[in-house]
Design a protein around this motif. Structure first.
Motif, PDB file in Angstrom:
ATOM      1  N   GLY A   1       0.900  -1.264  -0.099  1.00  0.00           N
ATOM      2  CA  GLY A   1      -0.026  -0.240   0.144  1.00  0.00           C
ATOM      3  C   GLY A   1       0.939   1.086   0.030  1.00  0.00           C
ATOM      4  N   ILE A   2       0.806   2.132  -0.927  1.00  0.00           N
ATOM      5  CA  ILE A   2       1.579   3.507  -0.906  1.00  0.00           C
ATOM      6  C   ILE A   2       0.574   4.767  -0.601  1.00  0.00           C
ATOM      7  CG2 ILE A   2       2.896   5.051  -2.299  1.00  0.00           C
ATOM      8  CD1 ILE A   2       3.740   2.476  -4.000  1.00  0.00           C
ATOM      9  N   ILE A   3       1.085   5.463   0.288  1.00  0.00           N
ATOM     10  CA  ILE A   3       0.648   6.700   0.475  1.00  0.00           C
ATOM     11  C   ILE A   3       1.446   7.722  -0.313  1.00  0.00           C
ATOM     12  CG2 ILE A   3      -0.058   8.594   2.006  1.00  0.00           C
ATOM     13  CD1 ILE A   3      -0.454   6.761   4.264  1.00  0.00           C
ATOM     14  N   PHE A   4       1.026   8.336  -1.238  1.00  0.00           N
ATOM     15  CA  PHE A   4       1.961   9.237  -2.211  1.00  0.00           C
ATOM     16  C   PHE A   4       1.511  10.571  -1.899  1.00  0.00           C
ATOM     17  CE2 PHE A   4       3.509  11.144  -5.873  1.00  0.00           C
ATOM     18  CZ  PHE A   4       4.710  10.242  -6.286  1.00  0.00           C
ATOM     19  N   ILE A   5       2.328  11.456  -1.368  1.00  0.00           N
ATOM     20  CA  ILE A   5       2.173  12.860  -1.016  1.00  0.00           C
ATOM     21  C   ILE A   5       2.582  13.709  -2.048  1.00  0.00           C
ATOM     22  CG2 ILE A   5       2.707  14.478   0.536  1.00  0.00           C
ATOM     23  CD1 ILE A   5       2.537  12.650   2.758  1.00  0.00           C
ATOM     24  N   THR A   6       1.929  14.859  -2.526  1.00  0.00           N
ATOM     25  CA  THR A   6       2.272  15.504  -3.764  1.00  0.00           C
ATOM     26  C   THR A   6       1.188  16.799  -3.790  1.00  0.00           C
ATOM     27  OG1 THR A   6       2.603  15.828  -6.001  1.00  0.00           O
ATOM     28  CG2 THR A   6       0.912  14.343  -5.544  1.00  0.00           C
ATOM     29  N   HIS A   7       2.039  18.071  -4.373  1.00  0.00           N
ATOM     30  CA  HIS A   7       1.285  19.309  -4.489  1.00  0.00           C
ATOM     31  C   HIS A   7       0.913  19.027  -5.864  1.00  0.00           C
ATOM     32  CE1 HIS A   7       5.445  20.149  -5.674  1.00  0.00           C
ATOM     33  NE2 HIS A   7       4.885  20.934  -6.667  1.00  0.00           N
ATOM     34  N   ASP A   8       1.230  18.064  -6.773  1.00  0.00           N
ATOM     35  CA  ASP A   8       0.971  17.918  -8.281  1.00  0.00           C
ATOM     36  C   ASP A   8      -0.020  17.337  -8.476  1.00  0.00           C
ATOM     37  OD1 ASP A   8       1.450  17.622 -10.835  1.00  0.00           O
ATOM     38  OD2 ASP A   8       3.593  17.817 -10.666  1.00  0.00           O
ATOM     39  N   LEU A   9      -1.164  17.622  -9.194  1.00  0.00           N
ATOM     40  CA  LEU A   9      -2.445  16.882  -9.304  1.00  0.00           C
ATOM     41  C   LEU A   9      -2.124  16.131 -10.745  1.00  0.00           C
ATOM     42  CD1 LEU A   9      -5.216  19.243  -8.859  1.00  0.00           C
ATOM     43  CD2 LEU A   9      -5.087  16.783  -8.071  1.00  0.00           C
ATOM     44  N   GLY A  10      -1.168  16.566 -11.586  1.00  0.00           N
ATOM     45  CA  GLY A  10      -0.631  15.785 -12.763  1.00  0.00           C
ATOM     46  C   GLY A  10      -0.083  14.138 -12.144  1.00  0.00           C
ATOM     47  N   VAL A  11       0.775  14.666 -11.040  1.00  0.00           N
ATOM     48  CA  VAL A  11       1.410  13.334 -10.543  1.00  0.00           C
ATOM     49  C   VAL A  11       0.357  12.537 -10.030  1.00  0.00           C
ATOM     50  CG1 VAL A  11       3.047  12.459  -8.929  1.00  0.00           C
ATOM     51  CG2 VAL A  11       3.462  14.408 -10.228  1.00  0.00           C
ATOM     52  N   VAL A  12      -0.672  12.738  -9.367  1.00  0.00           N
ATOM     53  CA  VAL A  12      -1.859  12.117  -8.974  1.00  0.00           C
ATOM     54  C   VAL A  12      -2.514  11.368  -9.923  1.00  0.00           C
ATOM     55  CG1 VAL A  12      -4.219  12.254  -7.645  1.00  0.00           C
ATOM     56  CG2 VAL A  12      -2.273  13.652  -6.885  1.00  0.00           C
ATOM     57  N   ALA A  13      -2.845  11.868 -11.095  1.00  0.00           N
ATOM     58  CA  ALA A  13      -3.409  11.125 -12.315  1.00  0.00           C
ATOM     59  C   ALA A  13      -2.617  10.216 -12.700  1.00  0.00           C
ATOM     60  CB  ALA A  13      -3.652  12.378 -13.307  1.00  0.00           C
ATOM     61  N   GLU A  14      -1.337  10.337 -12.670  1.00  0.00           N
ATOM     62  CA  GLU A  14      -0.431   9.108 -13.161  1.00  0.00           C
ATOM     63  C   GLU A  14      -0.280   7.980 -12.208  1.00  0.00           C
ATOM     64  OE1 GLU A  14       4.204   9.429 -15.023  1.00  0.00           O
ATOM     65  OE2 GLU A  14       2.905  11.173 -14.622  1.00  0.00           O
ATOM     66  N   THR A  15      -0.549   8.314 -11.005  1.00  0.00           N
ATOM     67  CA  THR A  15       0.192   7.462  -9.990  1.00  0.00           C
ATOM     68  C   THR A  15      -0.952   6.931  -8.907  1.00  0.00           C
ATOM     69  OG1 THR A  15       1.878   9.121  -9.696  1.00  0.00           O
ATOM     70  CG2 THR A  15       1.803   7.210  -8.181  1.00  0.00           C
ATOM     71  N   CYS A  16      -2.023   7.568  -8.689  1.00  0.00           N
ATOM     72  CA  CYS A  16      -2.901   7.199  -7.599  1.00  0.00           C
ATOM     73  C   CYS A  16      -4.137   6.593  -7.908  1.00  0.00           C
ATOM     74  CB  CYS A  16      -3.171   8.414  -6.761  1.00  0.00           C
ATOM     75  SG  CYS A  16      -1.725   9.179  -6.142  1.00  0.00           S
ATOM     76  N   ASP A  17      -4.630   5.662  -7.292  1.00  0.00           N
ATOM     77  CA  ASP A  17      -5.933   4.897  -7.393  1.00  0.00           C
ATOM     78  C   ASP A  17      -7.108   5.901  -6.635  1.00  0.00           C
ATOM     79  OD1 ASP A  17      -5.174   2.386  -8.302  1.00  0.00           O
ATOM     80  OD2 ASP A  17      -3.904   2.334  -6.658  1.00  0.00           O
ATOM     81  N   ASN A  18      -6.795   6.204  -5.359  1.00  0.00           N
ATOM     82  CA  ASN A  18      -7.673   7.156  -4.572  1.00  0.00           C
ATOM     83  C   ASN A  18      -6.958   8.377  -4.344  1.00  0.00           C
ATOM     84  OD1 ASN A  18      -9.948   5.144  -4.514  1.00  0.00           O
ATOM     85  ND2 ASN A  18      -8.249   3.861  -3.272  1.00  0.00           N
TER      86      ASN A  18
END
Ligand code: ADP
Ligand code: MG
Length: 334
Positions: free
Chosen positions: A209-226
């Motif tokens: 399980g990964i918690i991915f912290i970012t200020h970048d929504l582009g990275v969220v789109a590429e990386t996150c399920d939720n």
């Protein structure tokens, strides 16, 4: 497929006593991380993303402290654990990677030795075995000529290579949960993309399980399920990544999405909307976002909205205006 919970955070509050009063840096957060999935935490700088991740590992610097809530890993509440027990958790169950690997790597010890040392500490392997495993780890994270590289010191590597080393170190103990706090922010776009792919690959192999912290929504789109959107120490919206991009509900989330650049540039940052995040020292009677909100109503200044669940828990939103709009729609369908 039923999702299997690995980490659950409930009503977590972290505060600092400062000269200006109590700073509520994490102000009642609920999060769930599932095996094999990535949960993104997104929000402007200063909204409490790092304090959330440090709270989970109980690494909040003094005089900060967790004042409320629970952090449950595999059914065990970490809040109750001693520092000694937490070291075991950090070594074997939850790993963390930070934005700037140079601050977490020892500058005068070869990277191979550093990884081997981590492996020795956590897995009790002998020196020779650990060295061998360190080289395997470097290979796993895509470092070319790992045997030669293992002998080098951190300054001899590029930023992207150093971040790979950090990932190798954090993976050395086969963690169930990885917390990545802006791991690619300091890297250029191509390297960033390679690192994100690498993390995805490792996740698939290890079912982390990964918690991915970012200020970048582009990275969220590429990386996150939720994804959970944070504002001033609170979550203001939470849903699947798909839903968030398709149909953002909170006016803050909408603002963030509107400020997304259409074309990627190296330094892309969220173009902040009008105004700033309030200081965590300020007491709020109403919604913390109200003074920046384009659709705020008088009631938004009067009381604090709760994070409400909609559509059988499919998504959550903390907004009075959305709540009303949603119930109007329900009525007209109902
Ligand atoms: N040692 C500290 N004492 C008091 N406040 C702090 C301390 N460290 C961070 N903060 C405050 O906590 C808030 C959240 O910070 P942080 O979690 O680092 O934000 P983010 O990671 O989202 O950029 C900020 O307002 C910051 O100023
Ligand atoms: Mg941070």
């Amino acid at each position: 497929m039923t999702q299997e919970k690995i980490l659950e955070i409930n009503a977590l509050k972290t505060q600092f006593k400062t000269k200006k009063g109590i700073a509520k840096v994490v102000d009642g957060i609920d999060l769930t991380v599932y095996k094999g999935e990535t949960l993104g935490i997104v929000g402007e700088s200063g909204c409490g993303k790092s304090m959330t991740s440090l709270s989970i590992l109980k690494l909040i610097p003094e005089p900060g402290e967790i004042v409320e809530g629970s952090i449950t890993l595999n059914g065990e509440n970490l809040i109750k654990k001693t520092e000694k027990e937490m070291r075991e958790v950090r070594g074997n169950h939850i790993s963390m990677i930070f934005q700037e690997p140079m601050t977490s790597l020892n500058p005068v010890i070869s990277i191979g030795e550093q990884i081997a040392e981590t492996i020795r500490q956590h897995q009790g392997l002998g020196k020779k075995e650990a060295n061998k495993r360190a080289i395997e780890m470097l290979e796993l994270v895509g470092i070319p000529s790992p045997e030669r590289r293992a002998k080098q010191e951190p300054f001899q590597l590029s930023g992207g290579m150093r971040q790979r080393v950090m990932i190798a170190m954090s993976m050395a103990c086969n963690p169930e949960v990885l917390i990545a706090d802006e791991p690619t922010t300091a890297l250029d776009v191509t390297v960033q993309s390679q690192i994100l792919k690498l993390m995805k690959n490792l996740q698939e192999k290890l079912n982390m399980g990964i918690i991915f912290i970012t200020h970048d929504l582009g990275v969220v789109a590429e990386t996150c399920d939720n994804v959970a959107v944070m504002y001033a120490g609170e979550i203001i919206e939470q849903s699947t990544t798909e839903e968030l991009f398709k149909d953002p509900k909170h006016p803050y989330t909408k603002g963030l999405l509107n400020s997304l650049p259409k074309i990627y540039e190296n330094q892309d940052k969220l173009v902040a909307m009008k105004g700033n995040i309030p200081s965590p020292n300020v007491e709020h009677k109403g919604c913390k976002f109200a003074d920046r909100c384009p659709i705020a109503q008088p009631e938004c200044l009067e009381s604090r909205p709760s994070l409400l669940s909609y559509e059988n828990g499919e998504y959550q939103v903390r907004c009075f205006v959305y709540e009303k709009e949603h119930s109007r729609k329900e009525e007209s369908y109902g």
